[in-house]
Design a protein around this motif. Sequence first.
Motif, short mmCIF file in Angstrom:
data_model
loop_
_atom_site.label_atom_id
_atom_site.label_comp_id
_atom_site.label_asym_id
_atom_site.label_seq_id
_atom_site.Cartn_x
_atom_site.Cartn_y
_atom_site.Cartn_z
N GLN A 1 -2.51 10.84 -46.60
CA GLN A 1 -3.31 10.08 -45.66
C GLN A 1 -2.48 8.95 -45.08
OE1 GLN A 1 -7.25 9.79 -46.60
NE2 GLN A 1 -7.78 8.43 -44.92
N VAL A 2 -2.71 8.65 -43.83
CA VAL A 2 -2.00 7.58 -43.13
C VAL A 2 -2.98 6.45 -42.87
CG1 VAL A 2 -0.76 6.96 -41.03
CG2 VAL A 2 -0.42 9.21 -42.04
N GLN A 3 -2.57 5.24 -43.21
CA GLN A 3 -3.37 4.06 -42.91
C GLN A 3 -2.71 3.29 -41.76
OE1 GLN A 3 -2.32 4.38 -46.44
NE2 GLN A 3 -4.05 5.77 -46.53
N LEU A 4 -3.51 2.85 -40.81
CA LEU A 4 -3.02 2.17 -39.62
C LEU A 4 -3.73 0.84 -39.45
CD1 LEU A 4 -3.17 5.28 -37.26
CD2 LEU A 4 -1.19 4.44 -38.51
N VAL A 5 -2.94 -0.21 -39.20
CA VAL A 5 -3.51 -1.54 -39.00
C VAL A 5 -2.93 -2.12 -37.72
CG1 VAL A 5 -3.79 -3.85 -39.94
CG2 VAL A 5 -3.78 -1.88 -41.49
N GLU A 6 -3.81 -2.36 -36.74
CA GLU A 6 -3.37 -2.94 -35.46
C GLU A 6 -3.48 -4.46 -35.50
OE1 GLU A 6 -5.94 0.70 -33.95
OE2 GLU A 6 -6.20 -0.90 -35.41
N SER A 7 -2.66 -5.09 -34.68
CA SER A 7 -2.74 -6.54 -34.50
C SER A 7 -2.18 -6.89 -33.13
CB SER A 7 -1.98 -7.29 -35.60
OG SER A 7 -0.62 -6.92 -35.58
N GLY A 8 -2.45 -8.12 -32.69
CA GLY A 8 -1.83 -8.60 -31.46
C GLY A 8 -2.75 -8.69 -30.26
N GLY A 9 -3.99 -8.26 -30.40
CA GLY A 9 -4.90 -8.37 -29.27
C GLY A 9 -5.28 -9.82 -28.99
N GLY A 10 -5.99 -10.02 -27.88
CA GLY A 10 -6.42 -11.37 -27.55
C GLY A 10 -6.86 -11.47 -26.12
N LEU A 11 -6.99 -12.72 -25.67
CA LEU A 11 -7.41 -13.01 -24.30
C LEU A 11 -6.20 -13.48 -23.51
CD1 LEU A 11 -9.61 -13.60 -22.15
CD2 LEU A 11 -9.86 -15.87 -23.22
N VAL A 12 -6.02 -12.90 -22.32
CA VAL A 12 -4.89 -13.26 -21.49
C VAL A 12 -5.34 -13.23 -20.03
CG1 VAL A 12 -4.05 -10.89 -21.32
CG2 VAL A 12 -2.44 -12.79 -21.07
N GLN A 13 -4.69 -14.03 -19.22
CA GLN A 13 -5.00 -14.02 -17.79
C GLN A 13 -4.33 -12.84 -17.10
OE1 GLN A 13 -3.88 -17.90 -16.24
NE2 GLN A 13 -5.96 -18.67 -16.56
N ALA A 14 -4.88 -12.42 -16.00
CA ALA A 14 -4.29 -11.34 -15.21
C ALA A 14 -2.85 -11.70 -14.86
CB ALA A 14 -5.10 -11.10 -13.95
N GLY A 15 -1.98 -10.71 -15.00
CA GLY A 15 -0.55 -10.92 -14.77
C GLY A 15 0.21 -11.28 -16.02
N GLY A 16 -0.50 -11.59 -17.08
CA GLY A 16 0.13 -11.96 -18.34
C GLY A 16 0.56 -10.76 -19.17
N SER A 17 1.03 -11.08 -20.38
CA SER A 17 1.55 -10.05 -21.28
C SER A 17 0.98 -10.21 -22.68
CB SER A 17 3.08 -10.15 -21.36
OG SER A 17 3.68 -9.95 -20.11
N LEU A 18 0.92 -9.10 -23.38
CA LEU A 18 0.56 -9.07 -24.80
C LEU A 18 1.38 -7.98 -25.46
CD1 LEU A 18 -3.35 -9.27 -24.95
CD2 LEU A 18 -1.75 -10.99 -25.81
N ARG A 19 1.65 -8.14 -26.75
CA ARG A 19 2.29 -7.08 -27.51
C ARG A 19 1.41 -6.72 -28.70
NH1 ARG A 19 8.00 -6.52 -30.80
NH2 ARG A 19 6.91 -7.82 -32.32
N LEU A 20 1.03 -5.47 -28.75
CA LEU A 20 0.25 -4.96 -29.86
C LEU A 20 1.19 -4.33 -30.89
CD1 LEU A 20 -2.68 -3.18 -27.97
CD2 LEU A 20 -2.44 -5.59 -28.62
N SER A 21 0.81 -4.45 -32.14
CA SER A 21 1.56 -3.83 -33.23
C SER A 21 0.63 -2.92 -34.02
CB SER A 21 2.14 -4.89 -34.16
OG SER A 21 3.02 -5.75 -33.49
N CYS A 22 1.21 -1.88 -34.58
CA CYS A 22 0.46 -0.96 -35.43
C CYS A 22 1.33 -0.62 -36.63
CB CYS A 22 0.08 0.29 -34.67
SG CYS A 22 -0.72 1.55 -35.68
N ALA A 23 0.96 -1.13 -37.78
CA ALA A 23 1.70 -0.87 -39.01
C ALA A 23 1.11 0.36 -39.70
CB ALA A 23 1.64 -2.08 -39.92
N ALA A 24 1.97 1.33 -39.98
CA ALA A 24 1.54 2.57 -40.62
C ALA A 24 2.03 2.62 -42.05
CB ALA A 24 2.09 3.76 -39.84
N SER A 25 1.18 3.06 -42.91
CA SER A 25 1.57 3.32 -44.30
C SER A 25 1.14 4.73 -44.65
CB SER A 25 0.94 2.30 -45.24
OG SER A 25 -0.47 2.35 -45.16
N GLY A 26 1.82 5.26 -45.66
CA GLY A 26 1.51 6.62 -46.04
C GLY A 26 2.15 7.65 -45.16
N ARG A 27 3.28 7.29 -44.46
CA ARG A 27 3.91 8.24 -43.53
C ARG A 27 4.44 9.46 -44.24
NH1 ARG A 27 8.56 6.56 -40.45
NH2 ARG A 27 8.48 8.73 -39.80
N ALA A 28 4.73 9.34 -45.52
CA ALA A 28 5.24 10.49 -46.24
C ALA A 28 4.26 11.65 -46.17
CB ALA A 28 5.50 10.12 -47.70
#
Length: 124
Positions: A1-28
């Motif tokens: 089984q693979v577990q996934l945890v996202e982070s990095g969301g939020g509120l931003v103005q138009a034209g701005g930037s965000l970076r989302l991350s997704c950490a995976a465990s159990g890739r084996a």
Amino acid sequence: QVQLVESGGGLVQAGGSLRLSCAASGRAFGSYAMGWFRQAPGNEREFVAAIRWSFGNPYYADSVKGRFTISRDNAKSTVYLQMNSLKPEDTAVYYCASANTWREVTTARGFDYWGQGTQVTVSS
């Protein structure tokens, strides 16, 4: 089984930037590729981007091509979504997902495991 945890969301103005991350465990247990999807209220879950853990070019939805970049850090088992030039229509809950094959990576049914989602809100 693979577990996934996202982070990095939020509120931003138009034209701005965000970076989302997704950490995976159990890739084996067989993850071959990772994808990002998004879902706005009242809409179906929509494909955004996908990338293999190994070789090959990423794949993007036309709506984000040239603005979003998906990347991976194999050592950290983490996938990123760099989002630039954000628009109000990018507002949605963003989900990362794991697939055991590259088949149907542009559809939700092509993925086997999902994260809990992270909210991205772009104000005009």
